[in-house]
Design a protein around this motif. Structure first.
Motif, PDB file in Angstrom:
ATOM      1  N   GLN A 465     111.667  11.455   7.770  1.00  0.00           N
ATOM      2  CA  GLN A 465     110.400  11.517   7.042  1.00  0.00           C
ATOM      3  C   GLN A 465     109.342  12.283   7.847  1.00  0.00           C
ATOM      4  O   GLN A 465     108.589  13.098   7.297  1.00  0.00           O
ATOM      5  CB  GLN A 465     109.916  10.098   6.742  1.00  0.00           C
ATOM      6  N   LEU A 466     109.302  12.037   9.146  1.00  0.00           N
ATOM      7  CA  LEU A 466     108.342  12.740  10.001  1.00  0.00           C
ATOM      8  C   LEU A 466     108.651  14.231  10.069  1.00  0.00           C
ATOM      9  O   LEU A 466     107.742  15.075  10.019  1.00  0.00           O
ATOM     10  CB  LEU A 466     108.365  12.137  11.411  1.00  0.00           C
ATOM     11  N   LEU A 467     109.932  14.566  10.177  1.00  0.00           N
ATOM     12  CA  LEU A 467     110.315  15.977  10.280  1.00  0.00           C
ATOM     13  C   LEU A 467     110.001  16.741   8.998  1.00  0.00           C
ATOM     14  O   LEU A 467     109.635  17.924   9.035  1.00  0.00           O
ATOM     15  CB  LEU A 467     111.804  16.090  10.612  1.00  0.00           C
ATOM     16  N   ARG A 468     110.147  16.088   7.856  1.00  0.00           N
ATOM     17  CA  ARG A 468     109.850  16.753   6.571  1.00  0.00           C
ATOM     18  C   ARG A 468     108.374  17.131   6.459  1.00  0.00           C
ATOM     19  O   ARG A 468     108.025  18.057   5.722  1.00  0.00           O
ATOM     20  CB  ARG A 468     110.236  15.840   5.408  1.00  0.00           C
ATOM     21  N   VAL A 470     106.634  18.504   8.653  1.00  0.00           N
ATOM     22  CA  VAL A 470     106.345  19.702   9.452  1.00  0.00           C
ATOM     23  C   VAL A 470     106.942  20.913   8.736  1.00  0.00           C
ATOM     24  O   VAL A 470     108.141  20.939   8.453  1.00  0.00           O
ATOM     25  CB  VAL A 470     106.937  19.572  10.873  1.00  0.00           C
ATOM     26  N   PRO A 471     106.153  21.938   8.438  1.00  0.00           N
ATOM     27  CA  PRO A 471     106.665  23.081   7.660  1.00  0.00           C
ATOM     28  C   PRO A 471     107.650  23.968   8.417  1.00  0.00           C
ATOM     29  O   PRO A 471     108.439  24.674   7.799  1.00  0.00           O
ATOM     30  CB  PRO A 471     105.391  23.856   7.301  1.00  0.00           C
ATOM     31  N   ARG A 472     107.651  23.951   9.735  1.00  0.00           N
ATOM     32  CA  ARG A 472     108.527  24.819  10.518  1.00  0.00           C
ATOM     33  C   ARG A 472     109.738  24.045  11.034  1.00  0.00           C
ATOM     34  O   ARG A 472     109.814  22.818  10.906  1.00  0.00           O
ATOM     35  CB  ARG A 472     107.735  25.425  11.682  1.00  0.00           C
ATOM     36  N   SER A 473     110.678  24.759  11.625  1.00  0.00           N
ATOM     37  CA  SER A 473     111.851  24.102  12.209  1.00  0.00           C
ATOM     38  C   SER A 473     111.400  23.271  13.409  1.00  0.00           C
ATOM     39  O   SER A 473     110.618  23.727  14.245  1.00  0.00           O
ATOM     40  CB  SER A 473     112.890  25.139  12.635  1.00  0.00           C
ATOM     41  N   VAL A 474     111.916  22.066  13.488  1.00  0.00           N
ATOM     42  CA  VAL A 474     111.369  21.117  14.454  1.00  0.00           C
ATOM     43  C   VAL A 474     112.433  20.101  14.850  1.00  0.00           C
ATOM     44  O   VAL A 474     113.357  19.810  14.075  1.00  0.00           O
ATOM     45  CB  VAL A 474     110.129  20.406  13.846  1.00  0.00           C
ATOM     46  N   LEU A 475     112.306  19.568  16.064  1.00  0.00           N
ATOM     47  CA  LEU A 475     113.182  18.479  16.501  1.00  0.00           C
ATOM     48  C   LEU A 475     112.337  17.326  17.032  1.00  0.00           C
ATOM     49  O   LEU A 475     111.180  17.509  17.429  1.00  0.00           O
ATOM     50  CB  LEU A 475     114.194  18.951  17.549  1.00  0.00           C
ATOM     51  N   SER A 490     116.853  14.347  16.569  1.00  0.00           N
ATOM     52  CA  SER A 490     116.785  14.549  15.121  1.00  0.00           C
ATOM     53  C   SER A 490     116.209  15.935  14.862  1.00  0.00           C
ATOM     54  O   SER A 490     115.147  16.280  15.394  1.00  0.00           O
ATOM     55  CB  SER A 490     115.912  13.472  14.471  1.00  0.00           C
ATOM     56  N   VAL A 491     116.927  16.731  14.037  1.00  0.00           N
ATOM     57  CA  VAL A 491     116.592  18.148  13.876  1.00  0.00           C
ATOM     58  C   VAL A 491     116.413  18.499  12.403  1.00  0.00           C
ATOM     59  O   VAL A 491     117.190  18.067  11.551  1.00  0.00           O
ATOM     60  CB  VAL A 491     117.711  19.031  14.483  1.00  0.00           C
ATOM     61  N   LYS A 492     115.390  19.290  12.120  1.00  0.00           N
ATOM     62  CA  LYS A 492     115.258  19.959  10.825  1.00  0.00           C
ATOM     63  C   LYS A 492     115.253  21.454  11.111  1.00  0.00           C
ATOM     64  O   LYS A 492     114.332  21.974  11.751  1.00  0.00           O
ATOM     65  CB  LYS A 492     113.968  19.560  10.114  1.00  0.00           C
ATOM     66  N   ASN A 493     116.312  22.150  10.659  1.00  0.00           N
ATOM     67  CA  ASN A 493     116.420  23.572  10.983  1.00  0.00           C
ATOM     68  C   ASN A 493     115.565  24.425  10.049  1.00  0.00           C
ATOM     69  O   ASN A 493     114.836  23.902   9.192  1.00  0.00           O
ATOM     70  CB  ASN A 493     117.880  24.023  10.985  1.00  0.00           C
ATOM     71  N   SER A 494     115.679  25.729  10.198  1.00  0.00           N
ATOM     72  CA  SER A 494     114.839  26.650   9.417  1.00  0.00           C
ATOM     73  C   SER A 494     115.145  26.597   7.931  1.00  0.00           C
ATOM     74  O   SER A 494     114.321  27.009   7.104  1.00  0.00           O
ATOM     75  CB  SER A 494     115.014  28.080   9.937  1.00  0.00           C
ATOM     76  N   LEU A 495     116.326  26.074   7.569  1.00  0.00           N
ATOM     77  CA  LEU A 495     116.690  25.935   6.152  1.00  0.00           C
ATOM     78  C   LEU A 495     116.288  24.575   5.585  1.00  0.00           C
ATOM     79  O   LEU A 495     116.547  24.288   4.415  1.00  0.00           O
ATOM     80  CB  LEU A 495     118.204  26.133   5.988  1.00  0.00           C
ATOM     81  N   GLY A 496     115.703  23.746   6.429  1.00  0.00           N
ATOM     82  CA  GLY A 496     115.282  22.423   5.978  1.00  0.00           C
ATOM     83  C   GLY A 496     116.372  21.376   6.062  1.00  0.00           C
ATOM     84  O   GLY A 496     116.187  20.246   5.596  1.00  0.00           O
ATOM     85  N   GLU A 497     117.508  21.721   6.664  1.00  0.00           N
ATOM     86  CA  GLU A 497     118.623  20.778   6.774  1.00  0.00           C
ATOM     87  C   GLU A 497     118.382  19.804   7.931  1.00  0.00           C
ATOM     88  O   GLU A 497     117.886  20.192   8.987  1.00  0.00           O
ATOM     89  CB  GLU A 497     119.932  21.541   7.007  1.00  0.00           C
TER      90      GLU A 497
END
Length: 570
Positions: A465-468, A470-475, A490-497
């Motif tokens: 939920q926290l990663l979502r 953030v608009p950019r790729s983030v861990l 926990s990672v959200k890549n540039s594709l939002g995965e």
């Protein structure tokens, strides 16, 4: 002679009794002003009586008036003394007990409050000493008029006040561990400091008469401590298993900041070979033998006992957890050696867990490393809430102590001793999970934690939920709630995965996490560390890919089709 005594009283009255320091609390200010006002009435009448200004026929009236004023002073002084002892000093000591499980920075912050308390004790000590001095003049010139009884009562008050103004200003840690290099030297792993301090006392000459006086320190068992509660003159015998170094210190005054006896670089030494289990359940205390005397002849003789602690022959986390609970929640100040309550406030538990985590994180790695007094990183309200939820608080906001010691919150795979491939999953109680995370930060993640690069206490769903947001790729670096001692990325890549990667503490020992985040291809397209920290700026920039140099034998491509490295970075 009467004129000389009156002049002496005049010189005493010039002392500034009323507090001017803004740090003095307002309630003490009002109580002390009442004492000073009553004393001023007493002094004015004594001046008239001793100076000969009162006619012989008026002297009995003045004597009776002074006696009545003395009774009023007893009441106002007693009220001020009770406030200083109960509301000020006792409250400070109870808080001292709680912060004793925290970092040196936290303890020092609390210790600094003694400067204000010392000043308040000085103010009361001055007015009390001047009152006793005035009564001594009256006894000399007007014997058998009732002043002897008043003098005895005020002197008794002074004796009580001064004796209980002698405190253990710095306590020993809750657990003293003898392990590692220290085993070879038969001494505890880390040194610690304790201190005996006299609050106030200058008006009674203690800074002069007490300077240089030796204080003896004994290591005693809690059984001996119980005997001392019933008999202050109980003969002290040292522990048969351990001795304390150094055993003595001397009172000194520095910069007019009170009389102190500092026991620096204290260590526990073994007298005999011991088994770990033989001492793990025992509690010990430091006992300080006090012998002081005021300039007016009051003897201050007795023993001051520290908070109880454990001496371990090796690390034992369940004992350390029990001592944490004792220091945090038992009423050891008002009821020495009392038991831990069955339930405690969730808010109070959160504060104590924060201090304990900070203390473990700041523990020196080696016994040769000096402890640093630096401000630790604080828990966020989110972190406290997450931790407390794991302890299952009641709807009323209380936590069962058994939950801290017994409630399983994670699992750990333990291999069988006879088989390196087989094993069983073991449930891990809360205290073990919590302490293990603090130790992991201490050993492998200290700088990242201190710099705010580790989010810490957070579940999988909350992390996503926290990663979502953030608009950019983030861990986000967090602690595992389920698997003992693991760190999750926990990672959200540039594709939002969304993906979650874990590391064992053995992995972190092989290579720092900061380098792993920069070099592992799994994180190559990540720009930020949550919430908005530039990853490369924070960690020092990614390594450029290595250019493969041509091989001399130049085998064809098919040669490498079914080959690969047997090991990887992790």
């Amino acid at each position: 002679m009467a004129d000389m005594m009156s002049e002496c009283m005049d010189s005493e009255s010039t002392s500034a009794f009323s507090p001017a320091d803004p740090s003095i609390d307002s309630l003490f200010f009002s109580k002390h002003n009442l004492s000073v006002e009553t004393y001023q009435i007493f002094k004015n009448d004594v001046d008239v009586l001793l100076s000969g200004k009162a006619a012989l026929a008026e002297q009995p009236m003045f004597i009776q008036k002074i006696i009545r004023t003395c009774h009023e002073m007893l009441a106002t002084y007693e009220d001020e003394k009770a406030y200083l002892m109960s509301d000020v000093l006792c409250t400070w000591a109870m808080r001292q007990q709680k912060v004793s499980i925290g970092t040196l920075w936290t303890q020092q912050l609390h210790y600094n409050q003694l400067e204000t308390i010392h000043q308040e004790f000085e103010y009361f000590g001055e007015v009390l000493q001047h009152t006793i001095s005035g009564l001594e003049y009256l006894i000399q010139f007007f014997p058998a008029q009732g002043f002897e009884d008043m003098h005895a009562k005020f002197k008794q008050m002074a004796h009580y006040f001064l004796y209980y103004s002698i405190i253990v200003a710095r306590q020993p840690p809750s657990v003293i561990v003898k392990c590692g290099e220290a085993e070879n030297h038969r001494r505890s792993r880390f040194w610690f400091n304790t201190e005996i301090r006299v609050l106030g006392g200058r008006a009674f000459g203690l800074e002069t008469t007490g300077s240089g006086i030796e204080v003896q320190c004994y290591l005693i068992t809690d059984e001996t401590a119980k005997q001392l509660l019933n008999n202050a003159y109980f003969e002290i015998f040292e522990s048969e298993e351990f001795s304390i170094e150094p055993p003595t210190a001397n009172f000194h005054v520095k910069e007019h900041r009170g009389l102190k006896a500092k026991f620096d670089d204290m260590r526990i030494s073994k007298k005999v070979q011991l088994r770990r289990e033989s001492v793990a359940t025992k509690r010990y205390c430091l006992c300080y033998n006090i012998r002081l005397k005021t300039s007016c002849g009051i003897d201050l003789v007795g023993k001051k006992v520290s908070l109880p602690f454990a001496v371990l022959v090796g690390p034992k986390s369940d004992v350390e957890a029990k001592l944490f609970l004792e220091r945090s929640f038992a009423d050891l100040v008002r009821q020495p050696l009392s038991e831990i309550p069955g339930h405690v406030s969730a808010l109070e538990m959160a504060d104590q867990l924060e201090m304990k985590f900070q203390a473990i994180v700041e523990t020196p790695q080696k016994s040769t490393d000096g402890p640093a007094i630096i401000q630790p990183r604080m828990f966020t309200s989110q972190a406290k809430e997450h931790i407390i939820k794991r302890l299952k608080p009641s709807p009323q906001g209380y936590i069962a102590i058994d939950n801290f010691m017994k409630l399983p919150v994670a699992e750990e795979f333990q291999q069988k001793k006879t088989n390196t491939t087989e094993g069983d999953w073991k449930l891990v109680p809360f205290f073990d999970w919590f302490f293990k995370l603090a130790e992991t930060v201490n050993k492998y993640l200290y700088h990242m934690w201190f710099d705010g690069l580790i989010y810490g206490f957070c579940g999988k769903e909350e992390a996503e939920q926290l990663l979502r947001s953030v608009p950019r790729s983030v861990l986000l670096v967090r602690f595992s709630d389920i698997e003992q001692g693991k760190v999750k990325i926990s990672v959200k890549n540039s594709l939002g995965e969304m993906r979650h990667h874990w590391y064992e503490h053995s992995d972190l020992n092989a290579r720092p996490l900061s380098k792993e985040l920069l070099s592992n291809p799994k994180f190559s397209d990540i720009e930020l560390i949550y919430p908005d920290i530039d990853l490369e700026v924070a960690l020092g920039g990614r390594q450029k890919p290595r250019r493969n140099l041509p091989k001399h034998l130049q085998p064809n491509d098919i040669y490498f089709d079914n080959q690969g490295a047997a090991t990887s970075a992790f």
